[in-house]
Scaffold this motif. Structure first.
Motif, PDB file in Angstrom:
ATOM      1  N   UNK A 145      20.426  14.861 -12.950  1.00 37.87           N
ATOM      2  CA  UNK A 145      20.447  15.307 -14.343  1.00 37.87           C
ATOM      3  C   UNK A 145      21.665  16.171 -14.626  1.00 37.87           C
ATOM      4  N   UNK A 146      21.960  17.137 -13.761  1.00 34.79           N
ATOM      5  CA  UNK A 146      23.100  18.016 -14.015  1.00 34.79           C
ATOM      6  C   UNK A 146      24.406  17.246 -13.965  1.00 34.79           C
ATOM      7  N   UNK A 147      24.503  16.274 -13.063  1.00 34.35           N
ATOM      8  CA  UNK A 147      25.690  15.425 -13.005  1.00 34.35           C
ATOM      9  C   UNK A 147      25.856  14.680 -14.324  1.00 34.35           C
ATOM     10  N   UNK A 148      24.747  14.133 -14.844  1.00 36.02           N
ATOM     11  CA  UNK A 148      24.792  13.410 -16.113  1.00 36.02           C
ATOM     12  C   UNK A 148      25.192  14.344 -17.254  1.00 36.02           C
ATOM     13  N   UNK A 149      24.652  15.548 -17.261  1.00 27.37           N
ATOM     14  CA  UNK A 149      24.999  16.514 -18.312  1.00 27.37           C
ATOM     15  C   UNK A 149      26.486  16.847 -18.311  1.00 27.37           C
ATOM     16  N   UNK A 150      27.040  17.054 -17.123  1.00 26.69           N
ATOM     17  CA  UNK A 150      28.447  17.433 -17.005  1.00 26.69           C
ATOM     18  C   UNK A 150      29.366  16.330 -17.499  1.00 26.69           C
ATOM     19  N   UNK A 151      29.071  15.100 -17.107  1.00 28.35           N
ATOM     20  CA  UNK A 151      29.996  14.002 -17.379  1.00 28.35           C
ATOM     21  C   UNK A 151      29.635  13.168 -18.604  1.00 28.35           C
ATOM     22  N   UNK A 152      28.350  13.049 -18.922  1.00 28.86           N
ATOM     23  CA  UNK A 152      27.922  12.192 -20.028  1.00 28.86           C
ATOM     24  C   UNK A 152      27.263  12.959 -21.164  1.00 28.86           C
ATOM     25  N   UNK A 153      27.252  14.272 -21.065  1.00 31.49           N
ATOM     26  CA  UNK A 153      26.704  15.087 -22.144  1.00 31.49           C
ATOM     27  C   UNK A 153      27.779  15.377 -23.182  1.00 31.49           C
ATOM     28  N   UNK A 154      28.127  14.376 -23.959  1.00 28.69           N
ATOM     29  CA  UNK A 154      29.215  14.511 -24.928  1.00 28.69           C
ATOM     30  C   UNK A 154      28.747  15.251 -26.172  1.00 28.69           C
ATOM     31  N   UNK A 155      29.566  16.202 -26.595  1.00 28.52           N
ATOM     32  CA  UNK A 155      29.362  16.909 -27.855  1.00 28.52           C
ATOM     33  C   UNK A 155      30.615  16.660 -28.679  1.00 28.52           C
ATOM     34  N   UNK A 156      30.503  15.777 -29.657  1.00 28.30           N
ATOM     35  CA  UNK A 156      31.698  15.361 -30.381  1.00 28.30           C
ATOM     36  C   UNK A 156      32.608  14.564 -29.467  1.00 28.30           C
TER      37      UNK A 156
ATOM     38  N   UNK B  73      35.409  -2.531 -18.173  1.00 26.45           N
ATOM     39  CA  UNK B  73      36.593  -1.809 -17.696  1.00 26.45           C
ATOM     40  C   UNK B  73      37.214  -0.905 -18.765  1.00 26.45           C
ATOM     41  N   UNK B  74      36.680  -0.962 -19.973  1.00 30.04           N
ATOM     42  CA  UNK B  74      37.221  -0.133 -21.056  1.00 30.04           C
ATOM     43  C   UNK B  74      36.092   0.419 -21.913  1.00 30.04           C
ATOM     44  N   UNK B  75      35.158   1.093 -21.263  1.00 33.80           N
ATOM     45  CA  UNK B  75      34.012   1.630 -21.976  1.00 33.80           C
ATOM     46  C   UNK B  75      34.383   2.868 -22.784  1.00 33.80           C
ATOM     47  N   UNK B  76      33.835   2.972 -23.964  1.00 35.14           N
ATOM     48  CA  UNK B  76      33.963   4.203 -24.736  1.00 35.14           C
ATOM     49  C   UNK B  76      33.022   5.241 -24.105  1.00 35.14           C
ATOM     50  N   UNK B  77      33.216   6.522 -24.387  1.00 35.98           N
ATOM     51  CA  UNK B  77      32.296   7.518 -23.834  1.00 35.98           C
ATOM     52  C   UNK B  77      30.824   7.226 -24.122  1.00 35.98           C
ATOM     53  N   UNK B  78      30.435   6.835 -25.360  1.00 37.77           N
ATOM     54  CA  UNK B  78      29.019   6.514 -25.590  1.00 37.77           C
ATOM     55  C   UNK B  78      28.551   5.318 -24.753  1.00 37.77           C
TER      56      UNK B  78
END
Length: 268
Positions: A63-74, A193-198
């Motif tokens: 969970x913390x790994x996901x928050x750090x890398x995939x927890x996008x704010x804006x 190979x070209x994913x957007x952050x979402x």
């Protein structure tokens, strides 16, 4: 330089970078807003009635790994927000790591060979490319052909995971591939190979939920209001046992193998 000297130098470099990454992760964890933590936990199926629920410390790390890398704010996650402060001089190991972490990718990796005590050679199952991952833990425990899910940080001199690695069995791998082939919402049809952050966040949450047995965002049925883990109905003895990958009949929303089926597994 002989092989033993190369090995010693590589491991020494890896250990220093791993220690620095742990320190950076601790700093980045403190930068994750509480509402982002809650949203990420919900996406991974780790939030039950506004309460975080973990089956193991491993799930907390994931969970913390996901928050750090995939927890996008804006337009920013914890890594890019930290980078914007320019806390380290260019060329330092910390700056090198942060740059690599800002480009980290989550995927499924299959082991092709093992360098005992050093790491593995592997293939990215989703993207098709391959390479070497330096990791003492994997070098001591991994075996040929096994698949794991994790986040890869590629540096100029070596590749390493962020540490939150999950083993993936054959049934779960088939589930993930099936969902991707059926164009799961937020992932299907995207250029891997070209994913957007979402899209990248949707891919990693899909993989993690499947591995942890929480299902996928597209498949999950909403829980009944007010129904807690304590009020789930256990499977009645004498009935037909569900398949390991079917929804658990207790109503938890998890796969049987990750819920009531745990008690029937050897050593459980």
């Amino acid at each position: 330089m002989n092989l033993m000297a190369e090995r010693a130098e590589l491991l020494g470099r890896y250990r220093r970078l791993r220690a620095l990454m742990r320190d950076l992760h601790s700093e980045l964890t403190r930068m994750v807003p509480k509402d982002t933590l809650t949203q990420c936990a919900r996406k991974l199926g780790l939030l039950v009635h506004d309460t975080l629920v973990f089956d193991s410390e491993e799930e907390m790390s994931v969970l913390m790994d996901y928050c750090i890398y995939d927890g996008w704010v804006g337009q920013h996650n914890a890594v890019t927000r930290f980078l914007a402060k320019q806390p380290y001089a260019a060329g330092t190991d910390q700056a090198l790591l942060l740059d690599g972490m800002s480009r980290a990718r989550y995927s499924l990796f299959q082991v092709e060979s093992v360098a005992e005590g050093v790491g593995i050679n592997c293939r990215d199952v989703l993207r098709g490319d391959g390479g070497t991952i330096v990791d003492e833990g994997l070098g001591n425990t991994a075996s040929h052909a096994v698949v794991f899910a994790g986040r890869l940080v590629v540096l100029p001199e070596l590749g390493m995971t962020t540490g939150a690695v999950l083993g993936v069995d054959a049934d779960t791998l088939a589930d993930i591939v099936n969902v991707l082939e059926n164009e799961a919402e937020g992932v299907g049809g995207a250029d891997i190979n070209n994913l957007t952050p979402p899209e990248a966040a949707a891919l990693s949450s899909l993989i993690i939920r499947c591995v942890l047995g929480r299902g996928t965002p597209a498949r999950d049925a909403p829980q009944e209001p007010g129904r807690s883990a304590e009020t789930r109905q256990p499977r009645q003895s004498g009935g037909e046992r569900p398949s390991r990958n079917e929804p658990c009949p207790c109503g938890s929303g998890r796969k049987y193998k990750r819920c009531c089926g745990r008690a029937e597994q050897p050593g459980a």
